[in-house]
Design an enzyme around this catalytic site. Structure first.
Site, PDB file in Angstrom:
ATOM      1  N   ASP A  37       0.853  -1.186   0.000  1.00 40.69           N
ATOM      2  CA  ASP A  37       0.000   0.000   0.000  1.00 40.69           C
ATOM      3  C   ASP A  37       0.889   1.236   0.000  1.00 40.69           C
ATOM      4  O   ASP A  37       1.494   1.573   1.013  1.00 40.69           O
ATOM      5  CB  ASP A  37      -0.900  -0.025   1.227  1.00 40.69           C
ATOM      6  CG  ASP A  37      -1.874   1.142   1.285  1.00 40.69           C
ATOM      7  OD1 ASP A  37      -1.931   1.919   0.293  1.00 40.69           O
ATOM      8  OD2 ASP A  37      -2.561   1.287   2.294  1.00 40.69           O
ATOM      9  N   GLU A  38       0.992   1.885  -1.148  1.00 40.88           N
ATOM     10  CA  GLU A  38       1.783   3.093  -1.354  1.00 40.88           C
ATOM     11  C   GLU A  38       3.208   2.975  -0.796  1.00 40.88           C
ATOM     12  O   GLU A  38       3.626   3.772   0.050  1.00 40.88           O
ATOM     13  CB  GLU A  38       1.057   4.310  -0.774  1.00 40.88           C
ATOM     14  CG  GLU A  38      -0.293   4.511  -1.448  1.00 40.88           C
ATOM     15  CD  GLU A  38      -0.888   5.869  -1.201  1.00 40.88           C
ATOM     16  OE1 GLU A  38      -0.134   6.852  -1.199  1.00 40.88           O
ATOM     17  OE2 GLU A  38      -2.108   5.944  -1.030  1.00 40.88           O
ATOM     18  N   PRO A  39       3.981   2.033  -1.297  1.00 42.16           N
ATOM     19  CA  PRO A  39       5.327   1.822  -0.771  1.00 42.16           C
ATOM     20  C   PRO A  39       6.314   2.936  -1.083  1.00 42.16           C
ATOM     21  O   PRO A  39       7.378   2.998  -0.476  1.00 42.16           O
ATOM     22  CB  PRO A  39       5.764   0.518  -1.437  1.00 42.16           C
ATOM     23  CG  PRO A  39       4.996   0.481  -2.713  1.00 42.16           C
ATOM     24  CD  PRO A  39       3.658   1.094  -2.367  1.00 42.16           C
ATOM     25  N   THR A  40       5.979   3.853  -1.995  1.00 43.59           N
ATOM     26  CA  THR A  40       6.924   4.917  -2.352  1.00 43.59           C
ATOM     27  C   THR A  40       6.807   6.150  -1.462  1.00 43.59           C
ATOM     28  O   THR A  40       7.624   7.061  -1.587  1.00 43.59           O
ATOM     29  CB  THR A  40       6.742   5.358  -3.815  1.00 43.59           C
ATOM     30  OG1 THR A  40       5.414   5.865  -3.983  1.00 43.59           O
ATOM     31  CG2 THR A  40       6.983   4.212  -4.779  1.00 43.59           C
ATOM     32  N   VAL A  68      -0.867  -0.770  -4.428  1.00 43.85           N
ATOM     33  CA  VAL A  68      -1.791   0.373  -4.400  1.00 43.85           C
ATOM     34  C   VAL A  68      -0.887   1.595  -4.386  1.00 43.85           C
ATOM     35  O   VAL A  68      -0.112   1.792  -3.456  1.00 43.85           O
ATOM     36  CB  VAL A  68      -2.686   0.335  -3.135  1.00 43.85           C
ATOM     37  CG1 VAL A  68      -3.588   1.560  -3.092  1.00 43.85           C
ATOM     38  CG2 VAL A  68      -3.476  -0.957  -3.081  1.00 43.85           C
TER      39      VAL A  68
END
Length: 133
Positions: A37-40, A68
């Site tokens: 979930d939004e790893p960046t 995601v």
């Protein structure tokens, strides 16, 4: 656990993303399902490139990788995109478009597609703030 496979859910923030990368390294030889979930969030662009390279290696090793994400570089690199919308919260939840990034970019109703294609962009301010003492 899903039929003996590990599932990683809800990883957010740069420290958690780093931990996810460490966990993912262990999954390279054991095919699994990996959900990020939004790893960046909070990653330096150099680290985003490293994350993308690792996600590709995981995919190439037989893993299923679900991300995601709002980072356009990761979205552009995806094999398949599911664009949900048309808005956020109660105004969303429908599949607006799905397919390779080029298909999303060409879809007339996809907000994500507008950003992928360059038809829409977020202006970046060049103004700087100064501190007053």
């Amino acid at each position: 656990m899903v039929k003996g496979r590990r599932v990683l859910l809800g990883v957010t923030g740069s420290i958690a993303a780093y931990k996810a990368v460490e966990i993912a390294r262990g999954l390279v030889h054991r095919p699994s399902i990996l959900i990020l979930d939004e790893p960046t969030i909070g990653l330096h662009p150099r680290d985003t490139d490293r994350l993308l390279a690792l996600l590709r290696r995981l995919r190439d090793s037989g893993n299923t990788v679900v991300v995601v994400e709002h980072n356009l570089e990761l979205v552009k690199a995806a094999d398949w995109v599911v664009d949900l919308g048309p808005g956020a919260g109660v105004h969303g939840g429908r599949v607006v478009a799905e397919g390779p990034p080029a298909t999303i970019a060409a879809h007339p109703d996809s907000l994500t597609g507008k950003y992928l294609s360059g038809r829409a962009s977020i202006p970046i301010s060049t103004a700087t703030t100064s501190s007053t003492s």
